[in-house]
Scaffold this motif. Structure first.
Motif, mmCIF file in Angstrom:
data_model
loop_
_atom_site.group_PDB
_atom_site.id
_atom_site.type_symbol
_atom_site.label_atom_id
_atom_site.label_comp_id
_atom_site.label_asym_id
_atom_site.label_seq_id
_atom_site.Cartn_x
_atom_site.Cartn_y
_atom_site.Cartn_z
ATOM 1 N N GLU A 158 21.729 5.403 12.827
ATOM 2 C CA GLU A 158 21.598 5.001 11.428
ATOM 3 C C GLU A 158 21.698 6.212 10.498
ATOM 4 O OE1 GLU A 158 21.362 1.969 10.058
ATOM 5 O OE2 GLU A 158 21.681 1.125 12.054
ATOM 6 N N PHE A 159 21.171 7.333 10.957
ATOM 7 C CA PHE A 159 21.178 8.546 10.127
ATOM 8 C C PHE A 159 22.606 9.006 9.829
ATOM 9 C CE2 PHE A 159 21.144 13.189 9.658
ATOM 10 C CZ PHE A 159 20.244 13.321 8.608
ATOM 11 N N LEU A 160 23.506 8.806 10.780
ATOM 12 C CA LEU A 160 24.886 9.274 10.612
ATOM 13 C C LEU A 160 25.750 8.324 9.788
ATOM 14 C CD1 LEU A 160 25.578 10.712 14.158
ATOM 15 C CD2 LEU A 160 25.488 11.978 12.032
ATOM 16 N N LYS A 161 25.281 7.099 9.574
ATOM 17 C CA LYS A 161 26.073 6.168 8.770
ATOM 18 C C LYS A 161 26.085 6.625 7.321
ATOM 19 C CE LYS A 161 25.452 2.004 11.571
ATOM 20 N NZ LYS A 161 24.884 0.638 11.614
ATOM 21 N N PRO A 162 27.289 6.716 6.704
ATOM 22 C CA PRO A 162 27.356 7.191 5.311
ATOM 23 C C PRO A 162 26.714 6.207 4.346
ATOM 24 C CG PRO A 162 29.500 6.399 6.039
ATOM 25 C CD PRO A 162 28.609 6.399 7.246
ATOM 26 N N LYS A 163 25.833 6.726 3.508
ATOM 27 C CA LYS A 163 25.200 5.875 2.490
ATOM 28 C C LYS A 163 26.093 5.757 1.246
ATOM 29 C CE LYS A 163 20.466 6.939 3.952
ATOM 30 N NZ LYS A 163 20.842 7.702 5.145
ATOM 31 N N ASN A 164 26.896 6.792 0.999
ATOM 32 C CA ASN A 164 27.772 6.806 -0.180
ATOM 33 C C ASN A 164 29.147 7.317 0.213
ATOM 34 O OD1 ASN A 164 25.675 6.149 -2.243
ATOM 35 N ND2 ASN A 164 24.815 8.118 -1.586
ATOM 36 N N THR A 165 30.144 6.916 -0.562
ATOM 37 C CA THR A 165 31.497 7.450 -0.397
ATOM 38 C C THR A 165 32.027 7.846 -1.773
ATOM 39 O OG1 THR A 165 32.580 5.313 -0.673
ATOM 40 C CG2 THR A 165 31.963 5.931 1.574
ATOM 41 N N ASN A 166 33.077 8.662 -1.783
ATOM 42 C CA ASN A 166 33.709 8.972 -3.066
ATOM 43 C C ASN A 166 34.702 7.849 -3.398
ATOM 44 O OD1 ASN A 166 36.107 9.477 -1.638
ATOM 45 N ND2 ASN A 166 36.514 11.373 -2.704
ATOM 46 N N PRO A 167 35.342 7.853 -4.568
ATOM 47 C CA PRO A 167 36.231 6.724 -4.946
ATOM 48 C C PRO A 167 37.376 6.460 -3.980
ATOM 49 C CG PRO A 167 35.705 8.036 -6.878
ATOM 50 C CD PRO A 167 35.150 8.781 -5.697
ATOM 51 N N ARG A 168 37.754 7.437 -3.170
ATOM 52 C CA ARG A 168 38.821 7.231 -2.181
ATOM 53 C C ARG A 168 38.258 6.876 -0.808
ATOM 54 N NH1 ARG A 168 39.602 9.121 -6.786
ATOM 55 N NH2 ARG A 168 38.984 11.186 -6.098
ATOM 56 N N GLY A 169 36.960 6.626 -0.718
ATOM 57 C CA GLY A 169 36.370 6.163 0.540
ATOM 58 C C GLY A 169 35.978 7.258 1.514
ATOM 59 N N ILE A 170 35.998 8.524 1.086
ATOM 60 C CA ILE A 170 35.565 9.610 1.980
ATOM 61 C C ILE A 170 34.037 9.582 2.041
ATOM 62 C CG2 ILE A 170 35.582 12.104 2.400
ATOM 63 C CD1 ILE A 170 38.148 12.250 0.738
ATOM 64 N N PRO A 171 33.459 9.512 3.254
ATOM 65 C CA PRO A 171 32.002 9.377 3.350
ATOM 66 C C PRO A 171 31.271 10.667 2.984
ATOM 67 C CG PRO A 171 32.966 9.589 5.531
ATOM 68 C CD PRO A 171 34.120 9.481 4.568
ATOM 69 N N GLU A 172 30.110 10.480 2.364
ATOM 70 C CA GLU A 172 29.272 11.626 2.032
ATOM 71 C C GLU A 172 28.492 12.058 3.272
ATOM 72 O OE1 GLU A 172 26.440 12.678 -1.713
ATOM 73 O OE2 GLU A 172 25.887 10.896 -0.577
#
Length: 201
Positions: free
Chosen positions: A3-17
């Motif tokens: 769960e920790f590795l799942k991206p909570k946010n992405t940028n407008p092009r879908g790149i995970p934070e």
């Protein structure tokens, strides 16, 4: 841990934070069984960011070549239109002639004379070995549309590169924290398993 590795946010092009590890002990509970997979996952994510960064850098280089080419073509066609509109179609003097150099290949240029009264269209390369003829007005409209699209893409690529740079730094800090945590854990384990030393009296 997953769960920790799942991206909570992405940028407008879908790149995970990238997630950020504040305390390693909060995500690793079972020593080696947690550490090794987590370290591998973080290193893999870091490599993915670096691969995306290389791809974006190539896009940036391509756009930095493409945009000036479009701008030059647009300038030339708009100049032809301006010249054509400024001369009397019945005037046969030299004001109707444009003398210019043009590129035959990478190292060879030649000179051409263009009669603006006879110039009603231009040929544009569209890519994939395709060239089409366009009336001047349509050529200007097409090039302006392409210029706007490529300029927006350039803005997006620059934003993505900045985002990737920040996330690469985050992942490098994460992997360094994990590595240092593991070194300290191994030191403590080694110290606790060492036989006690007895001082001779």
């Amino acid at each position: 841990m997953a769960e920790f590795l799942k991206p909570k946010n992405t940028n407008p092009r879908g790149i995970p934070e990238a997630p950020f590890i504040e305390k390693v002990d909060q995500i690793i509970k079972d020593g080696d069984s947690d550490f090794e997979p987590l370290m591998s996952a973080f290193q893999e994510r870091l490599q993915q960011y670096k691969y995306m960064e290389l791809s974006k850098q190539q896009q940036l280089a391509d756009l930095n070549v493409k945009i000036p080419d479009i701008e030059k073509n647009l300038d030339i066609i708009e100049y032809l239109k301006l010249k054509k509109d400024s001369v009397d179609n019945d005037d046969g003097d030299d004001n109707n002639i444009i003398e210019t150099n043009y590129e035959l290949n990478d190292t060879l240029y030649t000179r051409a004379s263009i009669n603006v009264n006879d110039t009603n269209s231009v040929y544009l390369w569209l890519g994939a070995q395709v060239m089409l003829e366009y009336p001047l007005d349509e050529a200007v409209e097409l090039l302006k549309s392409r210029l706007e699209k490529n300029q927006q893409q350039l803005t997006n690529v620059k934003e993505d590169l900045q985002f990737l740079k920040e996330n690469i730094t985050t992942m490098e800090v994460n992997t360094a924290r994990l590595y240092n945590w593991d070194v300290e854990r191994r030191k403590k384990a080694k110290a606790s398993s060492a036989p006690p030393t007895v001082k001779a009296s």
